[in-house]
Motif scaffolding. Sequence first.
Motif, mmCIF file in Angstrom:
data_model
loop_
_atom_site.group_PDB
_atom_site.id
_atom_site.type_symbol
_atom_site.label_atom_id
_atom_site.label_comp_id
_atom_site.label_asym_id
_atom_site.label_seq_id
_atom_site.Cartn_x
_atom_site.Cartn_y
_atom_site.Cartn_z
ATOM 1 N N TRP A 1 -17.792 31.915 27.549
ATOM 2 C CA TRP A 1 -17.125 31.326 28.715
ATOM 3 C C TRP A 1 -15.604 31.497 28.652
ATOM 4 O O TRP A 1 -14.942 31.628 29.684
ATOM 5 C CB TRP A 1 -17.475 29.834 28.818
ATOM 6 N N ALA A 2 -15.042 31.514 27.466
ATOM 7 C CA ALA A 2 -13.601 31.750 27.321
ATOM 8 C C ALA A 2 -13.233 33.150 27.802
ATOM 9 O O ALA A 2 -12.205 33.347 28.459
ATOM 10 C CB ALA A 2 -13.188 31.567 25.866
ATOM 11 N N ILE A 3 -14.079 34.126 27.477
ATOM 12 C CA ILE A 3 -13.844 35.504 27.948
ATOM 13 C C ILE A 3 -13.890 35.550 29.471
ATOM 14 O O ILE A 3 -13.028 36.150 30.121
ATOM 15 C CB ILE A 3 -14.882 36.463 27.334
ATOM 16 N N ILE A 4 -14.891 34.907 30.065
ATOM 17 C CA ILE A 4 -15.039 34.908 31.521
ATOM 18 C C ILE A 4 -13.855 34.211 32.191
ATOM 19 O O ILE A 4 -13.267 34.727 33.153
ATOM 20 C CB ILE A 4 -16.365 34.224 31.915
ATOM 21 N N ILE A 5 -13.484 33.026 31.682
ATOM 22 C CA ILE A 5 -12.407 32.246 32.298
ATOM 23 C C ILE A 5 -11.074 32.963 32.175
ATOM 24 O O ILE A 5 -10.311 33.076 33.154
ATOM 25 C CB ILE A 5 -12.335 30.850 31.655
ATOM 26 N N LEU A 6 -10.757 33.490 30.986
ATOM 27 C CA LEU A 6 -9.472 34.157 30.783
ATOM 28 C C LEU A 6 -9.370 35.426 31.623
ATOM 29 O O LEU A 6 -8.327 35.691 32.244
ATOM 30 C CB LEU A 6 -9.285 34.486 29.301
ATOM 31 N N THR A 7 -10.436 36.198 31.676
ATOM 32 C CA THR A 7 -10.432 37.405 32.494
ATOM 33 C C THR A 7 -10.285 37.070 33.966
ATOM 34 O O THR A 7 -9.539 37.730 34.703
ATOM 35 C CB THR A 7 -11.729 38.211 32.278
ATOM 36 N N ALA A 8 -10.977 36.016 34.408
ATOM 37 C CA ALA A 8 -10.888 35.598 35.811
ATOM 38 C C ALA A 8 -9.480 35.129 36.161
ATOM 39 O O ALA A 8 -8.963 35.430 37.247
ATOM 40 C CB ALA A 8 -11.909 34.496 36.094
ATOM 41 N N ILE A 9 -8.830 34.387 35.250
ATOM 42 C CA ILE A 9 -7.475 33.901 35.522
ATOM 43 C C ILE A 9 -6.517 35.075 35.706
ATOM 44 O O ILE A 9 -5.723 35.115 36.659
ATOM 45 C CB ILE A 9 -6.999 32.983 34.376
ATOM 46 N N ILE A 10 -6.574 36.038 34.799
ATOM 47 C CA ILE A 10 -5.669 37.193 34.886
ATOM 48 C C ILE A 10 -5.969 38.013 36.142
ATOM 49 O O ILE A 10 -5.057 38.473 36.838
ATOM 50 C CB ILE A 10 -5.793 38.054 33.613
ATOM 51 N N ARG A 11 -7.244 38.192 36.452
ATOM 52 C CA ARG A 11 -7.615 38.941 37.660
ATOM 53 C C ARG A 11 -7.138 38.228 38.924
ATOM 54 O O ARG A 11 -6.690 38.881 39.874
ATOM 55 C CB ARG A 11 -9.132 39.141 37.700
ATOM 56 N N LEU A 12 -7.240 36.912 38.965
ATOM 57 C CA LEU A 12 -6.782 36.167 40.144
ATOM 58 C C LEU A 12 -5.271 36.258 40.310
ATOM 59 O O LEU A 12 -4.758 36.336 41.429
ATOM 60 C CB LEU A 12 -7.216 34.698 40.035
ATOM 61 N N ILE B 1 -10.343 40.326 23.294
ATOM 62 C CA ILE B 1 -11.786 40.063 23.366
ATOM 63 C C ILE B 1 -12.528 40.789 22.247
ATOM 64 O O ILE B 1 -13.429 40.244 21.613
ATOM 65 C CB ILE B 1 -12.322 40.490 24.746
ATOM 66 N N LYS B 2 -12.095 42.025 22.003
ATOM 67 C CA LYS B 2 -12.783 42.841 21.000
ATOM 68 C C LYS B 2 -12.625 42.275 19.595
ATOM 69 O O LYS B 2 -13.540 42.347 18.769
ATOM 70 C CB LYS B 2 -12.250 44.267 21.058
ATOM 71 N N HIS B 3 -11.464 41.677 19.297
ATOM 72 C CA HIS B 3 -11.188 41.190 17.943
ATOM 73 C C HIS B 3 -11.080 39.664 17.905
ATOM 74 O O HIS B 3 -10.360 39.112 17.071
ATOM 75 C CB HIS B 3 -9.891 41.815 17.430
ATOM 76 N N ALA B 4 -11.772 38.984 18.814
ATOM 77 C CA ALA B 4 -11.693 37.522 18.873
ATOM 78 C C ALA B 4 -12.287 36.894 17.610
ATOM 79 O O ALA B 4 -13.257 37.408 17.027
ATOM 80 C CB ALA B 4 -12.428 37.008 20.108
ATOM 81 N N ASP B 5 -11.664 35.780 17.201
ATOM 82 C CA ASP B 5 -12.174 35.042 16.045
ATOM 83 C C ASP B 5 -13.566 34.483 16.350
ATOM 84 O O ASP B 5 -13.802 33.893 17.395
ATOM 85 C CB ASP B 5 -11.221 33.885 15.701
ATOM 86 N N GLY B 6 -14.457 34.670 15.428
ATOM 87 C CA GLY B 6 -15.805 34.144 15.585
ATOM 88 C C GLY B 6 -16.696 34.974 16.478
ATOM 89 O O GLY B 6 -17.820 34.547 16.808
ATOM 90 N N LEU B 7 -16.237 36.169 16.899
ATOM 91 C CA LEU B 7 -17.034 36.980 17.814
ATOM 92 C C LEU B 7 -18.303 37.517 17.149
ATOM 93 O O LEU B 7 -19.334 37.695 17.811
ATOM 94 C CB LEU B 7 -16.201 38.154 18.344
ATOM 95 N N LYS B 8 -18.229 37.768 15.857
ATOM 96 C CA LYS B 8 -19.384 38.344 15.163
ATOM 97 C C LYS B 8 -20.598 37.424 15.217
ATOM 98 O O LYS B 8 -21.742 37.895 15.278
ATOM 99 C CB LYS B 8 -19.023 38.654 13.720
ATOM 100 N N SER B 9 -20.353 36.129 15.220
ATOM 101 C CA SER B 9 -21.481 35.189 15.243
ATOM 102 C C SER B 9 -21.667 34.526 16.609
ATOM 103 O O SER B 9 -22.561 33.685 16.762
ATOM 104 C CB SER B 9 -21.258 34.103 14.180
ATOM 105 N N ALA B 10 -20.836 34.903 17.589
ATOM 106 C CA ALA B 10 -20.886 34.253 18.901
ATOM 107 C C ALA B 10 -22.064 34.761 19.713
ATOM 108 O O ALA B 10 -22.458 35.936 19.621
ATOM 109 C CB ALA B 10 -19.588 34.501 19.662
ATOM 110 N N THR B 11 -22.607 33.876 20.533
ATOM 111 C CA THR B 11 -23.700 34.221 21.449
ATOM 112 C C THR B 11 -23.377 33.669 22.835
ATOM 113 O O THR B 11 -22.553 32.758 22.974
ATOM 114 C CB THR B 11 -25.045 33.648 20.963
ATOM 115 N N PHE B 12 -24.053 34.241 23.832
ATOM 116 C CA PHE B 12 -23.900 33.749 25.199
ATOM 117 C C PHE B 12 -25.287 33.688 25.814
ATOM 118 O O PHE B 12 -25.871 34.710 26.164
ATOM 119 C CB PHE B 12 -22.992 34.680 26.005
ATOM 120 N N TYR B 13 -25.818 32.462 25.871
ATOM 121 C CA TYR B 13 -27.182 32.228 26.348
ATOM 122 C C TYR B 13 -28.183 33.115 25.612
ATOM 123 O O TYR B 13 -29.038 33.773 26.206
ATOM 124 C CB TYR B 13 -27.273 32.447 27.853
#
Length: 277
Positions: A16-27, A111-123
């Motif tokens: 959700w952080a990826i989605i929100i941050l990308t949406a903010i910059i796009r807006l 996004i590519k090098h985010a902390d905790g990305l290796k173990s992160a899941t989305f649904y």
Amino acid sequence: MTDIANWVGGADGIGWAIIILTAIIRLILLPIFINQQRNTTISGLKMQKMRPELEKIQAAAKAAQTPTEQQAISMQSMNLYRENNVSMTGGVSWLTMAVQLPIFSGLYLAIKHADGLKSATFYGMALSKPQIILTIIVFLIYVFQAYLSQLHMPEDQKKTAGKIAYFMPVMIAFFTFASSGAIGLYFIVGGISVAIQTLVIHFMHSGLTKHVEETFSLKRGADELLKEATAGSNFNQGAQRVRPEDLRPRDVTPTETNDQPTGQRNAGKQNRQLNKE
């Protein structure tokens, strides 16, 4: 992005952080993109009005008898754009493209090098690995955007431009599948943003067409420019055209002069030869 992930919390926080941050910059950048696409659309409408004039110049260049004439006539295509204040780049602003490049590059790397990305899941989908479901969603979004971009395109341009437009979804989907689920979320939000701005231009198209019809008129047409290009003073000044008689072999035999006729010269040579003998 880490702060947003901690604020959202849970196993899907990074997604959700990826989605929100990308949406903010796009807006934030959406008005810039819409204005860029508006200028591109206006430039394309002007080019459509100039197309008959360009076709005249192209036909005249093909009918030119010499390379010099062909070059001089072809140059009038650029003059046609310049004289009528139409951008040859289709209204594309390189400054706008340069501004967004470091922003999206930084976001992509974050996004590519985010902390905790290796173990992160989305649904249930691992964000560190490619996800076919996200790839399909990315592909469908960009296909829809490509369809919207061709709604007002002239029929003769759809054959070539359509292939390029539908090649982009394939390329982005392939890149998404070859990277990770986190990048897939990034492209999903980006694709939705691009589709929205294309849809906005779609609804603005009739107004932009009316604006061009009311404000744009040719200041100088192809006939006037071709007349200047084919004038002798433009590209043939001081030069003479080659005549057929100039290509015939020339007689290089010395001509007779009044001071010493040919017969006298021959007689002098014979006298010198007798004296030697």
